[in-house]
Each structure stands twice: as C-alpha cells, then as structure tokens.
Design a protein around this motif. Structure first.
Motif, PDB file in Angstrom:
ATOM      1  N   VAL A  56       1.498   4.756   8.444  1.00  0.00           N
ATOM      2  CA  VAL A  56       2.184   3.506   8.785  1.00  0.00           C
ATOM      3  C   VAL A  56       1.964   2.452   7.709  1.00  0.00           C
ATOM      4  O   VAL A  56       2.900   1.778   7.272  1.00  0.00           O
ATOM      5  CB  VAL A  56       1.693   2.979  10.151  1.00  0.00           C
ATOM      6  N   SER A  57       0.743   2.265   7.285  1.00  0.00           N
ATOM      7  CA  SER A  57       0.424   1.229   6.307  1.00  0.00           C
ATOM      8  C   SER A  57       0.500   1.776   4.891  1.00  0.00           C
ATOM      9  O   SER A  57       0.483   2.989   4.663  1.00  0.00           O
ATOM     10  CB  SER A  57      -0.970   0.667   6.573  1.00  0.00           C
ATOM     11  N   ASN A  58       0.588   0.861   3.936  1.00  0.00           N
ATOM     12  CA  ASN A  58       0.633   1.237   2.526  1.00  0.00           C
ATOM     13  C   ASN A  58      -0.066   0.136   1.730  1.00  0.00           C
ATOM     14  O   ASN A  58       0.317  -1.018   1.803  1.00  0.00           O
ATOM     15  CB  ASN A  58       2.071   1.396   2.050  1.00  0.00           C
ATOM     16  N   GLY A  59      -1.120   0.488   1.019  1.00  0.00           N
ATOM     17  CA  GLY A  59      -1.876  -0.522   0.306  1.00  0.00           C
ATOM     18  C   GLY A  59      -3.052  -1.038   1.103  1.00  0.00           C
ATOM     19  O   GLY A  59      -3.618  -2.078   0.767  1.00  0.00           O
ATOM     20  N   GLY A  60      -3.431  -0.304   2.139  1.00  0.00           N
ATOM     21  CA  GLY A  60      -4.555  -0.693   2.980  1.00  0.00           C
ATOM     22  C   GLY A  60      -4.119  -1.165   4.344  1.00  0.00           C
ATOM     23  O   GLY A  60      -3.179  -1.948   4.482  1.00  0.00           O
ATOM     24  N   GLY A  61      -4.782  -0.663   5.381  1.00  0.00           N
ATOM     25  CA  GLY A  61      -4.466  -1.079   6.750  1.00  0.00           C
ATOM     26  C   GLY A  61      -5.577  -0.685   7.693  1.00  0.00           C
ATOM     27  O   GLY A  61      -6.166   0.392   7.559  1.00  0.00           O
ATOM     28  N   SER A  62      -5.892  -1.562   8.643  1.00  0.00           N
ATOM     29  CA  SER A  62      -6.954  -1.289   9.609  1.00  0.00           C
ATOM     30  C   SER A  62      -6.609  -1.972  10.926  1.00  0.00           C
ATOM     31  O   SER A  62      -5.672  -2.766  11.013  1.00  0.00           O
ATOM     32  CB  SER A  62      -8.308  -1.794   9.091  1.00  0.00           C
ATOM     33  N   ALA A  63      -7.399  -1.664  11.956  1.00  0.00           N
ATOM     34  CA  ALA A  63      -7.301  -2.287  13.283  1.00  0.00           C
ATOM     35  C   ALA A  63      -5.918  -2.130  13.908  1.00  0.00           C
ATOM     36  O   ALA A  63      -5.241  -3.111  14.221  1.00  0.00           O
ATOM     37  CB  ALA A  63      -7.678  -3.768  13.206  1.00  0.00           C
TER      38      ALA A  63
ATOM     39  N   TYR B  65       0.916  -3.027  15.331  1.00  0.00           N
ATOM     40  CA  TYR B  65       0.357  -4.052  14.455  1.00  0.00           C
ATOM     41  C   TYR B  65      -0.894  -3.505  13.776  1.00  0.00           C
ATOM     42  O   TYR B  65      -1.587  -2.642  14.300  1.00  0.00           O
ATOM     43  CB  TYR B  65      -0.021  -5.305  15.256  1.00  0.00           C
ATOM     44  N   TYR B  66      -1.190  -4.075  12.617  1.00  0.00           N
ATOM     45  CA  TYR B  66      -2.436  -3.739  11.921  1.00  0.00           C
ATOM     46  C   TYR B  66      -2.727  -4.843  10.914  1.00  0.00           C
ATOM     47  O   TYR B  66      -1.860  -5.667  10.579  1.00  0.00           O
ATOM     48  CB  TYR B  66      -2.352  -2.379  11.237  1.00  0.00           C
ATOM     49  N   LEU B  67      -3.946  -4.851  10.435  1.00  0.00           N
ATOM     50  CA  LEU B  67      -4.360  -5.831   9.438  1.00  0.00           C
ATOM     51  C   LEU B  67      -4.214  -5.207   8.062  1.00  0.00           C
ATOM     52  O   LEU B  67      -4.834  -4.194   7.752  1.00  0.00           O
ATOM     53  CB  LEU B  67      -5.807  -6.252   9.681  1.00  0.00           C
ATOM     54  N   GLY B  68      -3.368  -5.836   7.251  1.00  0.00           N
ATOM     55  CA  GLY B  68      -3.122  -5.327   5.915  1.00  0.00           C
ATOM     56  C   GLY B  68      -3.957  -6.038   4.870  1.00  0.00           C
ATOM     57  O   GLY B  68      -4.919  -6.756   5.180  1.00  0.00           O
ATOM     58  N   ALA B  69      -3.580  -5.832   3.622  1.00  0.00           N
ATOM     59  CA  ALA B  69      -4.315  -6.445   2.520  1.00  0.00           C
ATOM     60  C   ALA B  69      -4.209  -7.967   2.590  1.00  0.00           C
ATOM     61  O   ALA B  69      -3.250  -8.525   3.148  1.00  0.00           O
ATOM     62  CB  ALA B  69      -3.760  -5.936   1.186  1.00  0.00           C
ATOM     63  N   ASP B  70      -5.206  -8.636   2.035  1.00  0.00           N
ATOM     64  CA  ASP B  70      -5.242 -10.093   1.973  1.00  0.00           C
ATOM     65  C   ASP B  70      -5.190 -10.714   3.369  1.00  0.00           C
ATOM     66  O   ASP B  70      -4.608 -11.783   3.550  1.00  0.00           O
ATOM     67  CB  ASP B  70      -4.092 -10.618   1.108  1.00  0.00           C
ATOM     68  N   ARG B  71      -5.755 -10.014   4.370  1.00  0.00           N
ATOM     69  CA  ARG B  71      -5.863 -10.540   5.744  1.00  0.00           C
ATOM     70  C   ARG B  71      -4.500 -10.882   6.334  1.00  0.00           C
ATOM     71  O   ARG B  71      -4.348 -11.846   7.067  1.00  0.00           O
ATOM     72  CB  ARG B  71      -6.789 -11.754   5.770  1.00  0.00           C
ATOM     73  N   ARG B  72      -3.510 -10.067   6.025  1.00  0.00           N
ATOM     74  CA  ARG B  72      -2.169 -10.289   6.574  1.00  0.00           C
ATOM     75  C   ARG B  72      -1.970  -9.442   7.830  1.00  0.00           C
ATOM     76  O   ARG B  72      -2.215  -8.237   7.815  1.00  0.00           O
ATOM     77  CB  ARG B  72      -1.110  -9.949   5.526  1.00  0.00           C
ATOM     78  N   MET B  73      -1.513 -10.071   8.911  1.00  0.00           N
ATOM     79  CA  MET B  73      -1.171  -9.333  10.114  1.00  0.00           C
ATOM     80  C   MET B  73       0.210  -8.733   9.926  1.00  0.00           C
ATOM     81  O   MET B  73       1.189  -9.442   9.702  1.00  0.00           O
ATOM     82  CB  MET B  73      -1.196 -10.243  11.336  1.00  0.00           C
ATOM     83  N   MET B  74       0.261  -7.401  10.031  1.00  0.00           N
ATOM     84  CA  MET B  74       1.480  -6.658   9.778  1.00  0.00           C
ATOM     85  C   MET B  74       2.055  -6.119  11.086  1.00  0.00           C
ATOM     86  O   MET B  74       1.322  -5.858  12.049  1.00  0.00           O
ATOM     87  CB  MET B  74       1.207  -5.499   8.823  1.00  0.00           C
ATOM     88  N   ALA B  75       3.378  -5.934  11.108  1.00  0.00           N
ATOM     89  CA  ALA B  75       4.064  -5.369  12.270  1.00  0.00           C
ATOM     90  C   ALA B  75       5.068  -4.326  11.795  1.00  0.00           C
ATOM     91  O   ALA B  75       5.802  -4.553  10.825  1.00  0.00           O
ATOM     92  CB  ALA B  75       4.775  -6.455  13.056  1.00  0.00           C
ATOM     93  N   ALA B  76       5.074  -3.174  12.470  1.00  0.00           N
ATOM     94  CA  ALA B  76       6.022  -2.104  12.172  1.00  0.00           C
ATOM     95  C   ALA B  76       6.755  -1.739  13.453  1.00  0.00           C
ATOM     96  O   ALA B  76       6.125  -1.526  14.500  1.00  0.00           O
ATOM     97  CB  ALA B  76       5.304  -0.889  11.602  1.00  0.00           C
TER      98      ALA B  76
ATOM     99  N   PHE C 257       1.885 -13.041   9.619  1.00  0.00           N
ATOM    100  CA  PHE C 257       1.159 -14.222   9.162  1.00  0.00           C
ATOM    101  C   PHE C 257      -0.106 -13.766   8.454  1.00  0.00           C
ATOM    102  O   PHE C 257      -0.499 -12.604   8.552  1.00  0.00           O
ATOM    103  CB  PHE C 257       0.805 -15.157  10.331  1.00  0.00           C
ATOM    104  N   ARG C 258      -0.709 -14.685   7.739  1.00  0.00           N
ATOM    105  CA  ARG C 258      -2.021 -14.444   7.159  1.00  0.00           C
ATOM    106  C   ARG C 258      -3.049 -15.099   8.053  1.00  0.00           C
ATOM    107  O   ARG C 258      -2.879 -16.252   8.470  1.00  0.00           O
ATOM    108  CB  ARG C 258      -2.123 -15.015   5.744  1.00  0.00           C
ATOM    109  N   LEU C 259      -4.114 -14.367   8.380  1.00  0.00           N
ATOM    110  CA  LEU C 259      -5.123 -14.907   9.288  1.00  0.00           C
ATOM    111  C   LEU C 259      -5.721 -16.181   8.706  1.00  0.00           C
ATOM    112  O   LEU C 259      -6.116 -16.213   7.535  1.00  0.00           O
ATOM    113  CB  LEU C 259      -6.232 -13.887   9.533  1.00  0.00           C
ATOM    114  N   PRO C 260      -5.799 -17.239   9.502  1.00  0.00           N
ATOM    115  CA  PRO C 260      -6.412 -18.479   9.013  1.00  0.00           C
ATOM    116  C   PRO C 260      -7.899 -18.273   8.732  1.00  0.00           C
ATOM    117  O   PRO C 260      -8.545 -17.398   9.310  1.00  0.00           O
ATOM    118  CB  PRO C 260      -6.200 -19.460  10.179  1.00  0.00           C
TER     119      PRO C 260
END
Length: 578
Positions: free
Chosen positions: A475-482, A493-504, A521-524
């Motif tokens: 699902v993710s590309n360039g890093g993904g967790s959670a 949803y997952y947390l991508g690079a640079d603390r960005r919340m991703m949705a697929a 969004f990017r996590l504050p």
C-alpha cells in the motif's frame, strides 16, 4: 620524625560529587539505563543521539574534555561491554556480537543470535565474552579473539539479563527472573562448570567492586552493598544502603563504578514522566482537545501504549500507568469519568473492543486476556504465552497474536493465529524472514493490513484473510507504518514519510484494489509523537476524525544530568562492615 613521616598512611582522597550535563545534541538518552566507565574512570560511554538518524549511538565522554563524541557505526546498539584492558568495546547490534577499538575503528564480528535486551553482554578477564542468547534464556560464551560460541547455561523458564563480570576468572553475575520480570534474583555463574548460585534475592542488578564488595540494586531502586567472597560466591556480611535511589531504564539501572572508585549514576528523583492528553485531529489536520482537564501517563512496560474507541464511540479503552502499574481504563466520552477495567499484577496494555461493546481484550507478558469493560466478572485467558499484540477477528472466530518484540533481530517479529474452539496451537498467518507487525483487520474481517520491513524499510501491506498466502498488495511507497482502517472499510490510513497521514481508497469487489495514497495532513508538532514502528497506537471515529495523543509537558531536550562521584570507595569503606 622522618621515618614517621614516610611511613604514616596517606590521608584518604576526598569524595567529590558533581553533575554532568551535556548539550541536547550530545546528551545521554533520558530513558536509558546505559552508562559504562573504563576501569580508571577516565572515559564514560553512553547511549546518545543517532549520528545519521533517530537510532541511538554510543558516545564517549573523556574526563579531560568538555564535549562528548559519537562512535561511528554504533547506531542501534542494545548492549555494551568494555574489555578488561580498556582497549575494546563489545556491542550487541541487531542480534550480533561485534567488537571494535575503544577509540573507534573497524568492527570485528564475533557471534550471531544474541539477545538485544539491555545489559546482555559482559567481557571477562579470562579472555572470553559472555552474552545472552536470542531466546533470552541462555548464557553463551565466545572467545574474544573469535571462534565458535558455546553454551554455559540455559533455563527453561527464566529471562536472563544485566550481565557484569567477576574478576580472577570467577565468571559472571546476571539477573534471572520469571516473565514479566516483576521480581528476580542475582546469580553468579562460574564458567568452569556447575549450576549458577543465587547470590541476592529480589534484585535487578549486581556489580562486584574492587573493594571486595557486591553492589546490588533492588526493584524499589534502593542501592545496597555487602562484603562478597569470590571463592564461595556468597555474601559474607550484612548489606547496607549506600547510594540514593537509582533510575531504572528498561530494568537496567543507570549505574556503574570503575575499579578506581568513580561512580556514574542517574537518580530516580531526577527522572521525569511524560504526560499526555488526547485530541481530535480532523482530515484537514485541525486539532481540537478532547478533555483538557484530563492528563495521564502512558503504559510504561515496553512502550505498549494504545487506545481504542468502543464500537458506538461512547467510550474509550486506554492503557495508563499509575502508582498501581500498567492497567486498562475506560473513559466515558468526551469529558466523562475514567474508571478502571483491569487491576492485575502484570503489565496490561493494548486494549481492543469486541463487537458487542461489552467486552475488551488486552495483552500482558503472560498472554492475551478478555474481560468486561466495566471491570466486573472474571477475566479469561484467551491464549497463554508471550504476546506483543492480540487481536480478535471481527466475528470473534480467530485470535491473531504477534510475537517477537523482545529482539531487534530481523525476522523475529511474526503474526500467528488460532481458530477459537478448533486449534490447540498457533498456526502461521504472516511468518517470513522479515518483521511483520501492527495487526489491522478490515471491518468485515476479509482483509489483513500490517507493516513489514521486507523492502528494507517499514511499509504497509494488505493480504486476504484467512488465506493470507493467496496474495499481497503493498500500500505505501517510501515508508509507511501504523495501518488503520476507516470504520466503513473504504479507506486505509497509515503514517508516511515526514509524519504525513496518508489515505488510500480500498475497493474489495470483485477483487481487492488499493488506490494511490494521498496526503491528508502532516501531524502537528507534539501530536502523534509515539513510536509507530511496531504498532498503531491511535484510533479513528465514525465521522473520520482521528483520536491521538498530545504531549502536555514535553521532555525533549530536557535531560537530567548524570551524577559523577569520584573517590567513592573512601565513603563506601566507612559504611560497609567487614
């Protein structure tokens, strides 16, 4: 007069105490129990900031220098031992025992299959290095010059850690404790043969001193010393308290004493607890407090933090740390009371709700449990054994268990399952040479999302369930967790690079299709700062808002100073009766 002046004993050196505070970019890890002195006390080695990333590296602070320096290539070190001649370091990295010159240089590989538990290695003066095996139950020895490892001793039930050397070829001290290691004892093992001898009960750490005394630390952080006989490996006198309470990081005290009587320590009184509260974060990244009057501490054992919303969203199950330890609590949403759901002796964490909203599950070092969310009735053990995650499928027919969090060795973390009422033993669900973590069922139970490091970095994957061998999508590309599913199962949803919340976007019919991921969004700063390398800590509501943690009293950059005591043996000798 001249003869008297020559023969009279020199006055004892004065005991000197001072704090050692280093800049934030050099400071020791605030949560680590990792501090080691050379035999003359002139150099201190500790875990500090990673050189080229977030992983801890070994730093060296010389007594005659103002600043500390990192040692290249030591990122990810879990344990360290200094050679008796102060010329080499032995380290455990990703399950391998390696050595390198103490001033830095090329690594020499010595052994594989080592535990990454803190304090799991010791360098003896007989020319060997003793370390704890990957199973946490075995003591092994490898020659300092290289060669095959041999087993010194193994236990069927005790976890071994906190190794320190004994002089004159008398072996090694170590801690042995039944999981989850709420109690334990210090043992001495003579490598020439025989079973270990219990030296001190109810202790977490033991260290033989050049004064002929044994220094040991209890779980209540009290530090005591007593005379010790190397021949019989027994205490020969009464123990007395000799130091202030010691900080315990991961069960390892921040304490070392050189052969010349220099002490490095961190007191428990200086340790600060990070506090949090919960916030809503909408799909645009806007933050709204949940209950600004409620601050709490996360569960402390092994970083097993997590919380989950009930199926109807009216309650929140969360693991909290209080004076009673780690337990599961239930909060009435959004600003209602918080009530206790568990009160066991073991560390309880990572709660999950059953579909009916009346029951929850949680994990302890003993296994996976089920109990009433209101705290009444009798809890039941769903599966017995070490578990780092325990998740029931939406229909309750399967229990998935993820194991292997106690080691950083590749391939140690895997997902197993058991069909309730059918299987009597775990069966592989996603078991590969790599690490699989963060179990996430789709709401209909047909798909299993998880994260794996099979590409060389952590990414999010999806497989069909229960036939996980029938396919796999990255699902993710360039890093993904959670990974985290939406309540309707249409997005992942997952947390991508640079603390960005991703949705697929996920389409399940006629076959599973996962659309291109987009950034929400990017996590504050200060929100969602918990480690997601192994588990998904946060949750999502039916309206699409994320419920996440926010730091209340950030401790980043605020590291308590170390305490250095020089000439401490003068003071010790006045306290210990021989």
């Amino acid at each position: 007069v001249a003869v008297w002046a020559l023969l009279r004993p020199a006055p004892p050196a004065p005991v000197i105490r001072y704090g050692l505070a280093l800049p934030p970019d050099q400071a020791p890890d605030a949560g680590s129990g990792f501090g080691h002195l050379t035999s003359d006390g002139s150099r201190l080695f500790y875990l500090g900031p990673g050189i080229a990333g977030s992983r801890d590296a070994i730093w060296m602070k010389r007594r005659d220098r103002l600043t500390a320096t990192p040692i290249a290539g030591t990122e990810g070190t879990a344990a360290i031992a200094i050679s008796p001649d102060d010329a080499w370091l032995a380290v455990v990295q990703a399950g391998a025992v390696r050595k390198l010159p103490i001033e830095g240089g090329a690594f020499v590989a010595l052994a594989d299959g080592a535990s990454t538990i803190g304090g799991g290695i010791s360098w003896l003066d007989d020319g060997s290095i003793v370390y704890v095996g990957r199973d946490f139950h075995t003591l092994l020895r490898v020659p300092e010059g290289g060669g095959p490892s041999i087993t010194l001793w193994s236990s069927d039930s005790l976890i071994l850690s906190n190794l320190t050397p004994l002089p004159d070829g008398r072996g090694v001290l170590f801690r042995a404790c039944p999981p989850p290691c709420a109690t334990g004892s210090i043992y001495a093992l003579d490598p020439r043969g025989g079973a270990p001898r219990q030296v001190v009960a109810d202790a977490v750490f033991g260290l033989y001193l050049a004064t002929g005394d044994l220094l040991y630390v209890r779980a209540d952080q009290t530090v005591l010393a007593a005379p010790f006989d190397l021949k019989s490996l027994t205490l020969t006198g009464s123990a007395v308290a000799v130091l202030d309470s010691i900080f315990l990081g991961g069960g390892l005290p921040y304490l070392d004493v050189s052969a010349t009587g220099t002490v490095v320590m961190r007191t428990a009184a200086l340790a600060r607890y990070q506090e949090y509260n919960l916030v809503w974060v909408n799909r645009a990244g806007a933050v709204t407090p949940l209950d600004s009057s409620w601050n709490f501490r996360m569960t402390a054992f092994a970083g097993n933090y997590a919380w989950r919303l009930s199926p109807d969203g009216s309650r929140l199950a969360i693991g909290l740390n209080t004076v009673s330890g780690d337990d599961i609590w239930i909060k009435a949403m959004p600003r209602g009371p918080v009530s206790r759901a568990t009160s066991g002796d073991n560390a309880e964490s990572r709660p999950r709700w059953l579909a009916d909203g009346r029951w929850i599950t949680w994990v302890t070092p003993e296994g996976v449990w089920k109990g009433r969310a209101d705290g009444t009735g009798t809890d039941s053990l769903l599966w017995s054994g070490g578990a780092d995650e325990g998740v029931l499928s939406p229909d309750g027919s399967w229990l998935l268990v993820r194991r292997g969090a106690s080691s950083a060795a590749a391939g140690n973390r895997d997902i197993y399952g058991i069909r309730r009422g059918m299987d009597t033993a775990l069966v592989p669900v996603v078991v590969t040479p790599y690490d699989e973590m963060a179990i996430a069922f789709s709401p209909d139970g047909r798909w299993l999302a998880y994260q794996s490091d099979e590409t060389g970095r952590i990414e999010v994957f999806v497989r069909p369930f229960p036939n996980t061998g029938d396919g796999k999508l990255q699902v993710s590309n360039g890093g993904g967790s959670a990974p985290l599913w939406s309540r309707d199962g249409k997005e992942l949803y997952y947390l991508g690079a640079d603390r960005r919340m991703m949705a697929a976007v996920v389409t399940a019919s006629p076959t599973l299709r996962v659309g291109e991921s987009r950034t929400l969004f990017r996590l504050p700063d200060g929100v969602g700062e918990l480690n997601t390398n192994y588990y998904t800590p946060w949750d999502i509501a039916a309206d699409g808002r994320f419920i996440m943690e926010r730091e209340v009293n950030p401790i980043d950059g605020v590291v308590p100073p170390l305490i250095i005591i020089e000439n401490w043996f003068t003071e010790l000798n006045s306290m210990v009766q021989k």
